[in-house]
Scaffold this active site. Structure first.
Site, PDB file in Angstrom:
ATOM      1  N   ARG A  23     -23.880  22.867 -10.752  1.00  0.00           N
ATOM      2  CA  ARG A  23     -23.741  23.339 -11.962  1.00  0.00           C
ATOM      3  C   ARG A  23     -23.460  22.460 -13.225  1.00  0.00           C
ATOM      4  NH1 ARG A  23     -21.832  28.465 -14.437  1.00  0.00           N
ATOM      5  NH2 ARG A  23     -20.182  27.858 -15.928  1.00  0.00           N
TER       6      ARG A  23
ATOM      7  N   HIS B 182     -19.949  30.178 -20.541  1.00  0.00           N
ATOM      8  CA  HIS B 182     -18.576  29.688 -21.124  1.00  0.00           C
ATOM      9  C   HIS B 182     -18.379  30.498 -22.435  1.00  0.00           C
ATOM     10  CE1 HIS B 182     -19.493  25.404 -19.559  1.00  0.00           C
ATOM     11  NE2 HIS B 182     -18.680  26.198 -18.696  1.00  0.00           N
TER      12      HIS B 182
ATOM     13  N   ARG C 182     -22.321  29.677 -10.532  1.00  0.00           N
ATOM     14  CA  ARG C 182     -20.951  29.282  -9.620  1.00  0.00           C
ATOM     15  C   ARG C 182     -21.214  29.839  -8.441  1.00  0.00           C
ATOM     16  NH1 ARG C 182     -19.145  31.653 -14.712  1.00  0.00           N
ATOM     17  NH2 ARG C 182     -17.847  30.213 -16.039  1.00  0.00           N
TER      18      ARG C 182
ATOM     19  N   HIS D  49     -20.230  23.187  -7.371  1.00  0.00           N
ATOM     20  CA  HIS D  49     -19.876  23.122  -8.895  1.00  0.00           C
ATOM     21  C   HIS D  49     -20.409  21.681  -9.544  1.00  0.00           C
ATOM     22  CE1 HIS D  49     -17.566  25.155 -11.978  1.00  0.00           C
ATOM     23  NE2 HIS D  49     -17.251  24.067 -12.421  1.00  0.00           N
TER      24      HIS D  49
ATOM     25  N   TYR E 111     -20.240  18.460 -21.445  1.00  0.00           N
ATOM     26  CA  TYR E 111     -21.500  17.985 -20.889  1.00  0.00           C
ATOM     27  C   TYR E 111     -22.205  16.913 -21.934  1.00  0.00           C
ATOM     28  CZ  TYR E 111     -20.565  21.669 -17.626  1.00  0.00           C
ATOM     29  OH  TYR E 111     -20.202  22.630 -16.675  1.00  0.00           O
TER      30      TYR E 111
ATOM     31  N   LYS F 181     -17.121  34.977 -14.256  1.00  0.00           N
ATOM     32  CA  LYS F 181     -15.956  34.683 -14.561  1.00  0.00           C
ATOM     33  C   LYS F 181     -15.456  35.413 -15.726  1.00  0.00           C
ATOM     34  CE  LYS F 181     -12.964  30.263 -15.028  1.00  0.00           C
ATOM     35  NZ  LYS F 181     -13.033  28.792 -15.266  1.00  0.00           N
TER      36      LYS F 181
END
Length: 280
Positions: A220, A243, A126, A217, A252, A151
């Site tokens: 990413r 994640h 990120r 992003h 994805y 995150k």
């Protein structure tokens, strides 16, 4: 509210965003939130949706901020519970091809900016994660990058590829950062701003005449999609991206056309021994 956010160790960017949303709510009604309730919240959200025409994802941010304001700071959880979450459409994220990523990197003149962009793409970071990297986070012996305070405040390790390591060494020799920050900002002890990286990407996209939306992003998303197309297991991709839920990573799968194209249809095996054995 600011103190409540800090006590719960929210990241600075999240604190700024929540406070901005709360201030906008107060400014709209011109009275303190203690004197307002669900009716005022609904009126404000309707204003944002119908007159300001904000995107669903932006409305989601406002709702999160107002829920925190009422549930935590004001101690009125009954209001927070009644604030409805907007339905955010699941759009396919944009993805650059490998050729487009290469052209983008070649169009960035600054060694520092090019290294940041390559590191972000090459490790799936990120923008906050790549800008905040420290010299000690680069483990060239084990070919790892230590991502700190990602995150949800979680650390993780991602791969340090040979091209990224080479770029980082070139950047180090050119920049010679005085402090621990790998990509320092103008002020001592600061890191390069997110906007500086975004601006470099926009300018590079203009130079190589890319008509796709190009943001950190998007890099990413491209990293994850390219890994999938190279045959990487989706659980590995989940770990690399940081994640919490595999459902986020599964997005994805829908993006990767090459992955879809490689998938065999059951019609291909009808009438064969393979079909009798595996399909019954």
């Amino acid at each position: 509210m600011a103190e409540d956010l800090k006590l719960r160790r929210y990241k600075p960017a999240t604190c700024d965003n929540y406070l901005r949303c709360a201030r906008a709510f107060v400014a709209y009604h011109r009275k303190p939130p203690q004197q307002m309730g669900l009716d005022e919240v609904r009126a404000f959200l309707l204003y944002l949706a119908e007159q300001r025409k904000i995107a669903e994802a932006t409305q989601h941010q406002y709702v999160a901020a107002l829920k925190f304001l009422y549930a935590t700071t004001l101690g009125r959880p009954e209001v927070a519970v009644a604030i409805p979450w907007p339905k955010v459409p699941q759009k396919l994220p944009p993805v650059l091809s490998g050729t487009e990523v290469e052209a983008l990197l070649n169009a960035i003149g600054s060694v520092k900016h090019r290294t940041i962009v390559l590191t972000a793409y090459g490790a799936g970071l990120r923008i906050d994660e790549v800008c905040s990297l420290r010299v000690e986070d680069i483990d060239s012996k084990r070919n790892l990058i230590h991502v700190r305070n990602g995150k949800h405040g979680r650390d993780r390790y991602v791969m340090l590829s040979a091209p990224v390591l080479t770029a980082l060494r070139i950047h180090w020799r050119a920049e010679r950062p005085a402090g621990p920050e790998l990509f320092p900002g103008r002020m001592q002890g600061s890191v390069i701003s997110h906007e500086a990286v975004r601006s470099a990407l926009r300018e590079a996209a203009r130079r190589c005449k890319l008509h796709k939306r190009v943001t950190p992003h998007v890099l990413r998303h491209s990293f994850a999609t390219h890994l999938l197309e190279l045959g990487t297991d989706i659980r590995v991709i989940q770990a690399l991206l940081g994640h919490r839920s595999i459902r986020t990573t599964v997005r994805y799968v829908r993006v990767s056309q090459a992955h879809v194209g490689r998938t065999r249809s059951p019609a291909e095996v009808l009438g064969t021994q393979e079909a009798k054995k595996k399909l019954g």
